[in-house]
Design a protein around this motif. Sequence first.
Motif, PDB file in Angstrom:
ATOM      1  N   ALA A   1     -50.152 -34.280  32.046  1.00 56.72           N
ATOM      2  CA  ALA A   1     -49.539 -33.170  32.044  1.00 56.72           C
ATOM      3  C   ALA A   1     -50.195 -31.405  31.705  1.00 56.72           C
ATOM      4  CB  ALA A   1     -49.451 -32.470  30.294  1.00 56.72           C
ATOM      5  N   LEU A   2     -51.179 -31.693  32.588  1.00 58.17           N
ATOM      6  CA  LEU A   2     -52.396 -30.718  32.843  1.00 58.17           C
ATOM      7  C   LEU A   2     -51.862 -29.912  34.359  1.00 58.17           C
ATOM      8  CD1 LEU A   2     -55.900 -30.773  32.386  1.00 58.17           C
ATOM      9  CD2 LEU A   2     -54.420 -29.322  30.921  1.00 58.17           C
ATOM     10  N   PHE A   3     -50.692 -30.596  34.963  1.00 62.03           N
ATOM     11  CA  PHE A   3     -50.351 -29.998  35.998  1.00 62.03           C
ATOM     12  C   PHE A   3     -49.417 -28.975  35.712  1.00 62.03           C
ATOM     13  CE2 PHE A   3     -52.644 -33.413  37.564  1.00 62.03           C
ATOM     14  CZ  PHE A   3     -53.445 -33.053  38.986  1.00 62.03           C
ATOM     15  N   THR A   4     -48.597 -28.825  34.737  1.00 57.03           N
ATOM     16  CA  THR A   4     -47.458 -27.564  34.410  1.00 57.03           C
ATOM     17  C   THR A   4     -48.172 -26.531  33.625  1.00 57.03           C
ATOM     18  OG1 THR A   4     -47.802 -28.494  32.447  1.00 57.03           O
ATOM     19  CG2 THR A   4     -46.534 -29.674  33.743  1.00 57.03           C
ATOM     20  N   VAL A   5     -49.573 -26.316  34.196  1.00 61.29           N
ATOM     21  CA  VAL A   5     -49.959 -25.410  33.357  1.00 61.29           C
ATOM     22  C   VAL A   5     -50.305 -24.141  34.050  1.00 61.29           C
ATOM     23  CG1 VAL A   5     -52.148 -24.735  32.131  1.00 61.29           C
ATOM     24  CG2 VAL A   5     -51.340 -27.274  32.041  1.00 61.29           C
TER      25      VAL A   5
ATOM     26  N   GLY B   1     -40.684 -12.941  45.400  1.00 58.62           N
ATOM     27  CA  GLY B   1     -40.972 -12.894  46.825  1.00 58.62           C
ATOM     28  C   GLY B   1     -42.253 -12.747  47.049  1.00 58.62           C
ATOM     29  N   SER B   2     -43.081 -14.098  46.728  1.00 62.88           N
ATOM     30  CA  SER B   2     -44.624 -14.366  47.085  1.00 62.88           C
ATOM     31  C   SER B   2     -44.111 -16.019  46.690  1.00 62.88           C
ATOM     32  CB  SER B   2     -45.148 -14.417  45.355  1.00 62.88           C
ATOM     33  OG  SER B   2     -46.535 -15.015  45.725  1.00 62.88           O
ATOM     34  N   ALA B   3     -43.702 -15.957  48.659  1.00 63.42           N
ATOM     35  CA  ALA B   3     -43.647 -17.626  48.521  1.00 63.42           C
ATOM     36  C   ALA B   3     -44.838 -18.389  49.143  1.00 63.42           C
ATOM     37  CB  ALA B   3     -42.863 -17.506  50.505  1.00 63.42           C
ATOM     38  N   GLY B   4     -45.659 -17.819  48.892  1.00 57.37           N
ATOM     39  CA  GLY B   4     -47.054 -18.486  49.370  1.00 57.37           C
ATOM     40  C   GLY B   4     -47.057 -19.411  47.905  1.00 57.37           C
ATOM     41  N   THR B   5     -46.790 -18.395  46.883  1.00 53.25           N
ATOM     42  CA  THR B   5     -47.716 -19.413  45.556  1.00 53.25           C
ATOM     43  C   THR B   5     -46.580 -20.130  44.789  1.00 53.25           C
ATOM     44  OG1 THR B   5     -48.714 -16.131  45.061  1.00 53.25           O
ATOM     45  CG2 THR B   5     -48.117 -18.577  42.963  1.00 53.25           C
ATOM     46  N   ALA B   6     -45.247 -20.121  44.989  1.00 56.11           N
ATOM     47  CA  ALA B   6     -44.283 -20.404  44.407  1.00 56.11           C
ATOM     48  C   ALA B   6     -44.533 -22.014  45.442  1.00 56.11           C
ATOM     49  CB  ALA B   6     -43.386 -20.491  45.443  1.00 56.11           C
ATOM     50  N   LEU B   7     -45.081 -22.206  47.160  1.00 58.20           N
ATOM     51  CA  LEU B   7     -45.138 -23.352  47.197  1.00 58.20           C
ATOM     52  C   LEU B   7     -46.250 -24.071  47.356  1.00 58.20           C
ATOM     53  CD1 LEU B   7     -44.666 -22.534  51.419  1.00 58.20           C
ATOM     54  CD2 LEU B   7     -42.780 -23.585  49.793  1.00 58.20           C
ATOM     55  N   LEU B   8     -47.696 -22.974  46.709  1.00 56.58           N
ATOM     56  CA  LEU B   8     -48.884 -23.922  45.901  1.00 56.58           C
ATOM     57  C   LEU B   8     -47.777 -24.521  44.273  1.00 56.58           C
ATOM     58  CD1 LEU B   8     -51.607 -23.903  45.572  1.00 56.58           C
ATOM     59  CD2 LEU B   8     -51.520 -21.823  44.965  1.00 56.58           C
ATOM     60  N   VAL B   9     -47.106 -24.043  43.507  1.00 51.29           N
ATOM     61  CA  VAL B   9     -46.517 -24.241  42.127  1.00 51.29           C
ATOM     62  C   VAL B   9     -46.271 -25.212  42.386  1.00 51.29           C
ATOM     63  CG1 VAL B   9     -45.492 -24.172  40.389  1.00 51.29           C
ATOM     64  CG2 VAL B   9     -47.011 -21.614  41.066  1.00 51.29           C
ATOM     65  N   ALA B  10     -45.061 -25.538  43.560  1.00 48.81           N
ATOM     66  CA  ALA B  10     -44.655 -26.311  43.811  1.00 48.81           C
ATOM     67  C   ALA B  10     -45.586 -28.030  44.278  1.00 48.81           C
ATOM     68  CB  ALA B  10     -42.930 -26.224  44.547  1.00 48.81           C
ATOM     69  N   ALA B  11     -46.460 -28.058  44.869  1.00 48.15           N
ATOM     70  CA  ALA B  11     -46.909 -28.367  45.316  1.00 48.15           C
ATOM     71  C   ALA B  11     -47.906 -29.356  43.523  1.00 48.15           C
ATOM     72  CB  ALA B  11     -47.762 -28.193  46.484  1.00 48.15           C
ATOM     73  N   LEU B  12     -46.983 -28.738  43.344  1.00 46.03           N
ATOM     74  CA  LEU B  12     -48.509 -28.661  41.717  1.00 46.03           C
ATOM     75  C   LEU B  12     -47.848 -30.240  41.576  1.00 46.03           C
ATOM     76  CD1 LEU B  12     -49.336 -26.270  39.808  1.00 46.03           C
ATOM     77  CD2 LEU B  12     -50.485 -27.803  40.772  1.00 46.03           C
ATOM     78  N   ALA B  13     -46.126 -30.533  41.220  1.00 49.17           N
ATOM     79  CA  ALA B  13     -46.037 -31.914  41.338  1.00 49.17           C
ATOM     80  C   ALA B  13     -45.996 -33.147  41.608  1.00 49.17           C
ATOM     81  CB  ALA B  13     -44.355 -31.063  41.569  1.00 49.17           C
TER      82      ALA B  13
ATOM     83  N   ALA C   1     -48.334 -33.872  43.410  1.00 43.04           N
ATOM     84  CA  ALA C   1     -49.897 -33.994  43.184  1.00 43.04           C
ATOM     85  C   ALA C   1     -50.091 -34.886  41.757  1.00 43.04           C
ATOM     86  CB  ALA C   1     -50.884 -32.213  42.965  1.00 43.04           C
ATOM     87  N   GLY C   2     -49.149 -34.347  40.547  1.00 41.82           N
ATOM     88  CA  GLY C   2     -49.203 -34.524  39.152  1.00 41.82           C
ATOM     89  C   GLY C   2     -48.858 -35.865  39.264  1.00 41.82           C
ATOM     90  N   ARG C   3     -47.403 -36.156  39.669  1.00 39.47           N
ATOM     91  CA  ARG C   3     -46.737 -37.412  39.928  1.00 39.47           C
ATOM     92  C   ARG C   3     -48.294 -38.295  40.643  1.00 39.47           C
ATOM     93  NH1 ARG C   3     -42.265 -34.945  41.478  1.00 39.47           N
ATOM     94  NH2 ARG C   3     -42.779 -35.636  43.547  1.00 39.47           N
ATOM     95  N   MET C   4     -48.871 -38.193  41.610  1.00 39.95           N
ATOM     96  CA  MET C   4     -50.188 -39.118  42.384  1.00 39.95           C
ATOM     97  C   MET C   4     -51.038 -39.391  41.227  1.00 39.95           C
ATOM     98  SD  MET C   4     -51.885 -38.757  45.933  1.00 39.95           S
ATOM     99  CE  MET C   4     -50.272 -37.978  46.810  1.00 39.95           C
ATOM    100  N   PHE C   5     -51.343 -38.865  41.008  1.00 37.01           N
ATOM    101  CA  PHE C   5     -52.353 -38.516  40.027  1.00 37.01           C
ATOM    102  C   PHE C   5     -52.303 -39.282  38.784  1.00 37.01           C
ATOM    103  CE2 PHE C   5     -54.222 -37.433  35.675  1.00 37.01           C
ATOM    104  CZ  PHE C   5     -55.295 -37.753  36.130  1.00 37.01           C
TER     105      PHE C   5
END
Length: 368
Positions: free
Chosen positions: A68-72, A338-350, A352-356
Amino acid sequence: MSRTGAPAQDTPTPAGPTAADDPAPGAAPGAVPRGAATPLPGPAPRASRTRTRTARAGAWAELLRLPALFTVPGDALAGAAASDSRPGPRTLLAIGSSLCLYEAGMALNDWADRTEDAAERPHRPLPSGRIRPAAALTAAGALTGAGLALAAAAGRPALAVAAPLTATVWAYDLALKHTPAGPAAMAAARALDLLLGAATAGGGIRTALPSAALLGTHTLVVTAVSRRETTGGSVLTPLAALATTGALTRLVTHRRTRLPAGRRAAAAPGLPGPGPAGRPPRATGVLATALGAAYAATAARPYFHAALNPSPPLTQRAVGGGIRATIPLQAALAARSGSAGTALLVAALAPAGRMFARRSGMRKVSIT
């Protein structure tokens, strides 16, 4: 030599066992004879010690619900994006503070629920005896101190948000969880966590209030559903959560209104922020729509199933889906700002969390 001075071999040796060699009366067959030397216990084999350490680490990972840490981190990142600023070094401190306070809440939650868990979840680390209650409470206190220290290092505005966030976490776990105010307290904690990220950015927290309200509303409905995860039986709650998810999807995919002229993103180095005057580019709007759809798909389906059959397993699945939907919601909020880079970084956490969770063998560990 014997004590009389004769050679030791001259002393006669009984040919058979003596009374001292017999097991004690009533002893089980195979017992060590009386007078026989008992071997001293040696050091535990290395493999055994390794298994013990692994089991202890697994118990703590289960207590803290590490997947659940990946949601933080998305809270602080979405907050920085919503404040029309680029995430910088202080945002990293805010993320560290959020992680510590979140884990403090997890440890405190199980400490406060140890009696209830003994009846309903005896496999949990505390009722099963794998972790002592005192150790869980100590960890909660240490993590709370670390979270406040990191917030203080991020600046006074961050500490001003982290202090009520900490109070909300402790109040929820110790007093409000089982009261009607419980879901609202949990929603307030998530909203404050997003504002913690905004407080570390140059734009301030006022412009992040709408994003905090949306994230808090999502947390409110997930927490309301979770109150029935062990008993089931509620149809209206998952239906309300389903309707709220639809409304949030509509709001999060709606392009944010233009800010006053002359408002610019902060020039601090970091991830891309919103464009001039806070207007999201068209491509970012498309990204927000896609992420909003991902949020709806992740949360709505298990809510619908729980509404059709409000059994404990399906209710728990609905809660898990709502928690997993937090990440695409955070990403959509960042894209909406308006922050596409931040949005993609956050989306990548999903992923990553499943892999962990898959690699750590914790796919079936409850994250609620």
